[in-house]
Write a protein that holds these residues in place. Structure first.
Motif, PDB file in Angstrom:
ATOM      1  N   ASP A  28       0.885  -1.069   0.096  1.00  0.00           N
ATOM      2  CA  ASP A  28       0.011   0.025   0.108  1.00  0.00           C
ATOM      3  C   ASP A  28       0.960   1.079   0.003  1.00  0.00           C
ATOM      4  O   ASP A  28       0.741   2.121  -1.013  1.00  0.00           O
ATOM      5  CB  ASP A  28      -1.033   0.016   1.237  1.00  0.00           C
ATOM      6  N   GLY A  29       1.888   1.438   0.993  1.00  0.00           N
ATOM      7  CA  GLY A  29       2.865   2.500   0.763  1.00  0.00           C
ATOM      8  C   GLY A  29       3.647   2.548  -0.576  1.00  0.00           C
ATOM      9  O   GLY A  29       3.801   3.646  -0.803  1.00  0.00           O
ATOM     10  N   ASP A  30       3.914   1.386  -0.892  1.00  0.00           N
ATOM     11  CA  ASP A  30       4.587   1.490  -2.132  1.00  0.00           C
ATOM     12  C   ASP A  30       3.884   2.101  -3.391  1.00  0.00           C
ATOM     13  O   ASP A  30       4.434   2.723  -4.152  1.00  0.00           O
ATOM     14  CB  ASP A  30       5.153  -0.267  -2.400  1.00  0.00           C
ATOM     15  N   ASP A  61       1.816   3.988  10.265  1.00  0.00           N
ATOM     16  CA  ASP A  61       0.448   3.722  10.070  1.00  0.00           C
ATOM     17  C   ASP A  61       0.071   4.506   8.885  1.00  0.00           C
ATOM     18  O   ASP A  61       0.371   5.768   8.825  1.00  0.00           O
ATOM     19  CB  ASP A  61      -0.345   4.265  11.188  1.00  0.00           C
ATOM     20  N   LEU A  62      -0.750   4.048   8.051  1.00  0.00           N
ATOM     21  CA  LEU A  62      -1.434   4.490   6.828  1.00  0.00           C
ATOM     22  C   LEU A  62      -2.596   4.611   7.021  1.00  0.00           C
ATOM     23  O   LEU A  62      -3.513   3.673   7.333  1.00  0.00           O
ATOM     24  CB  LEU A  62      -0.946   3.861   5.887  1.00  0.00           C
ATOM     25  N   ARG A  63      -3.342   5.732   6.625  1.00  0.00           N
ATOM     26  CA  ARG A  63      -4.670   5.990   6.480  1.00  0.00           C
ATOM     27  C   ARG A  63      -5.068   5.946   4.866  1.00  0.00           C
ATOM     28  O   ARG A  63      -4.995   6.766   4.276  1.00  0.00           O
ATOM     29  CB  ARG A  63      -5.215   7.384   7.166  1.00  0.00           C
ATOM     30  N   ASN A  64      -5.501   4.659   4.557  1.00  0.00           N
ATOM     31  CA  ASN A  64      -5.328   4.312   2.940  1.00  0.00           C
ATOM     32  C   ASN A  64      -6.527   5.154   2.478  1.00  0.00           C
ATOM     33  O   ASN A  64      -7.580   5.031   3.005  1.00  0.00           O
ATOM     34  CB  ASN A  64      -5.008   3.162   2.791  1.00  0.00           C
ATOM     35  N   PRO A  65      -6.440   5.353   0.831  1.00  0.00           N
ATOM     36  CA  PRO A  65      -7.419   5.720   0.175  1.00  0.00           C
ATOM     37  C   PRO A  65      -8.318   4.601  -0.105  1.00  0.00           C
ATOM     38  O   PRO A  65      -7.661   3.402   0.250  1.00  0.00           O
ATOM     39  CB  PRO A  65      -6.865   6.478  -0.821  1.00  0.00           C
ATOM     40  N   ASP A  66      -9.306   4.591  -0.590  1.00  0.00           N
ATOM     41  CA  ASP A  66     -10.015   3.607  -1.187  1.00  0.00           C
ATOM     42  C   ASP A  66      -9.458   3.155  -2.527  1.00  0.00           C
ATOM     43  O   ASP A  66      -9.700   3.983  -3.554  1.00  0.00           O
ATOM     44  CB  ASP A  66     -11.446   3.868  -1.285  1.00  0.00           C
ATOM     45  N   PHE A  67      -8.613   2.127  -2.741  1.00  0.00           N
ATOM     46  CA  PHE A  67      -7.783   1.707  -3.803  1.00  0.00           C
ATOM     47  C   PHE A  67      -8.483   1.412  -5.050  1.00  0.00           C
ATOM     48  O   PHE A  67      -8.302   1.809  -6.315  1.00  0.00           O
ATOM     49  CB  PHE A  67      -6.623   0.892  -3.507  1.00  0.00           C
ATOM     50  N   VAL A  68      -9.870   0.919  -4.942  1.00  0.00           N
ATOM     51  CA  VAL A  68     -10.607   0.601  -5.706  1.00  0.00           C
ATOM     52  C   VAL A  68     -11.333   1.785  -6.335  1.00  0.00           C
ATOM     53  O   VAL A  68     -11.136   2.006  -7.736  1.00  0.00           O
ATOM     54  CB  VAL A  68     -11.792  -0.298  -5.332  1.00  0.00           C
ATOM     55  N   ALA A  69     -11.672   2.755  -5.690  1.00  0.00           N
ATOM     56  CA  ALA A  69     -12.118   3.983  -6.023  1.00  0.00           C
ATOM     57  C   ALA A  69     -10.999   4.964  -6.949  1.00  0.00           C
ATOM     58  O   ALA A  69     -11.412   5.517  -8.009  1.00  0.00           O
ATOM     59  CB  ALA A  69     -12.848   4.707  -5.169  1.00  0.00           C
ATOM     60  N   TYR A  70      -9.789   4.722  -6.213  1.00  0.00           N
ATOM     61  CA  TYR A  70      -8.839   5.392  -7.037  1.00  0.00           C
ATOM     62  C   TYR A  70      -8.577   5.142  -8.330  1.00  0.00           C
ATOM     63  O   TYR A  70      -8.098   5.700  -9.358  1.00  0.00           O
ATOM     64  CB  TYR A  70      -7.539   5.261  -6.100  1.00  0.00           C
ATOM     65  N   ALA A  71      -8.590   3.664  -8.480  1.00  0.00           N
ATOM     66  CA  ALA A  71      -8.366   2.788  -9.892  1.00  0.00           C
ATOM     67  C   ALA A  71      -9.488   3.581 -10.722  1.00  0.00           C
ATOM     68  O   ALA A  71      -9.349   3.998 -11.726  1.00  0.00           O
ATOM     69  CB  ALA A  71      -8.312   1.364  -9.655  1.00  0.00           C
ATOM     70  N   ARG A  72     -10.612   3.385 -10.298  1.00  0.00           N
ATOM     71  CA  ARG A  72     -11.891   3.707 -11.208  1.00  0.00           C
ATOM     72  C   ARG A  72     -11.662   5.280 -11.515  1.00  0.00           C
ATOM     73  O   ARG A  72     -12.216   5.428 -12.665  1.00  0.00           O
ATOM     74  CB  ARG A  72     -13.216   3.401 -10.415  1.00  0.00           C
ATOM     75  N   ALA A  73     -11.275   6.146 -10.779  1.00  0.00           N
ATOM     76  CA  ALA A  73     -11.241   7.512 -11.059  1.00  0.00           C
ATOM     77  C   ALA A  73     -10.222   7.721 -12.181  1.00  0.00           C
ATOM     78  O   ALA A  73     -10.351   8.640 -12.893  1.00  0.00           O
ATOM     79  CB  ALA A  73     -10.751   8.484  -9.730  1.00  0.00           C
ATOM     80  N   ASN A  90      -2.689  -4.347   0.958  1.00  0.00           N
ATOM     81  CA  ASN A  90      -3.114  -3.164   1.916  1.00  0.00           C
ATOM     82  C   ASN A  90      -3.135  -3.744   3.470  1.00  0.00           C
ATOM     83  O   ASN A  90      -4.098  -4.370   3.809  1.00  0.00           O
ATOM     84  CB  ASN A  90      -4.372  -2.735   1.520  1.00  0.00           C
ATOM     85  N   ASN A  91      -2.096  -3.505   4.056  1.00  0.00           N
ATOM     86  CA  ASN A  91      -2.016  -3.792   5.667  1.00  0.00           C
ATOM     87  C   ASN A  91      -2.154  -2.323   6.435  1.00  0.00           C
ATOM     88  O   ASN A  91      -1.836  -2.552   7.574  1.00  0.00           O
ATOM     89  CB  ASN A  91      -0.779  -4.638   5.876  1.00  0.00           C
ATOM     90  N   ALA A  92      -2.240  -1.439   5.773  1.00  0.00           N
ATOM     91  CA  ALA A  92      -2.575  -0.200   6.362  1.00  0.00           C
ATOM     92  C   ALA A  92      -1.283   0.219   7.062  1.00  0.00           C
ATOM     93  O   ALA A  92      -1.427   1.059   8.110  1.00  0.00           O
ATOM     94  CB  ALA A  92      -3.814  -0.091   7.276  1.00  0.00           C
ATOM     95  N   MET A  93      -0.063   0.190   6.590  1.00  0.00           N
ATOM     96  CA  MET A  93       1.143   0.367   7.169  1.00  0.00           C
ATOM     97  C   MET A  93       2.288   0.268   6.341  1.00  0.00           C
ATOM     98  O   MET A  93       2.319  -0.442   5.345  1.00  0.00           O
ATOM     99  CB  MET A  93       1.376  -0.381   8.521  1.00  0.00           C
TER     100      MET A  93
END
Length: 184
Positions: A70-72, A119-131, A96-99
């Motif tokens: 996820d950070g990568d 710690d990461l407060r990740n975006p919604d990666f699915v929505a990111y891709a679709r955007a 995505n392990n949120a860190m």
């Protein structure tokens, strides 16, 4: 990794950046031909997505799958826009392990329980891709991955599959709690 081995041909290209997530590919994915693996030797995070886009541009007839933490992914995920624009059907698996897992592992080994900046407060990666106009899918259970991978490989456009994993699964050999306990 077993699903990737089963579904990808021997000439498929697998890319990755640096991080604990890449250990699974290095340890459990059998590469059959040269050159089918692109990964950094320098510990460079963010390498996998640009490498996948470049590999697909050079080898449009071969499946290209990027394994990214996820950070990568957050470091160079904007390259998904290039893949969409150039119609390069790469598949990006975002673990995505949120860190920042590798950094966190070392924190726990040297300073157990003192978590700072990992710690990461990740975006919604699915929505990111679709955007960006890419295909996006979420996998929360291992048994759902094969169907999601098949769909991504067959959709004919760039795809991101967000793989939500338990933060405890930090390495193939130890959980985060085991690392912390061993250091205490």
């Amino acid at each position: 990794m077993a699903t990737l081995r089963e579904r990808l041909p021997d000439d498929a290209i697998l890319t990755n950046g640096a991080g604990n997530f890449s250990v699974w590919a290095h340890r459990y994915y059998e590469f059959h031909r040269y050159p089918t693996q692109l990964g950094p030797r320098s510990g460079s995070m963010g390498y996998g997505v640009p490498a996948a886009v470049g590999a697909k541009a050079v080898h449009p007839d071969r499946p290209v799958v990027c394994l990214a933490g996820d950070g990568d992914f957050l470091m160079t995920g904007q390259e998904l826009a290039t893949a969409v624009q150039e119609e390069l059907a790469v598949v990006v698996l975002v673990v995505n392990n949120a860190m920042y897992g590798t950094i966190r592992m070392h924190q726990e080994r040297h300073y157990p329980g003192r978590v700072v900046g990992t710690d990461l407060r990740n975006p919604d990666f699915v929505a990111y891709a679709r955007a960006f106009g890419a295909h996006g899918a979420l996998v929360e259970r291992s048994e759902d991955f094969p169907a999601a991978l098949d769909e991504a490989l067959e959709c004919g456009r760039p795809a991101v599959i967000e793989l939500r994993v338990d933060p405890q699964a930090i390495t193939p050999r130890q959980t985060l709690d085991e690392i912390r306990a061993a250091a205490s």
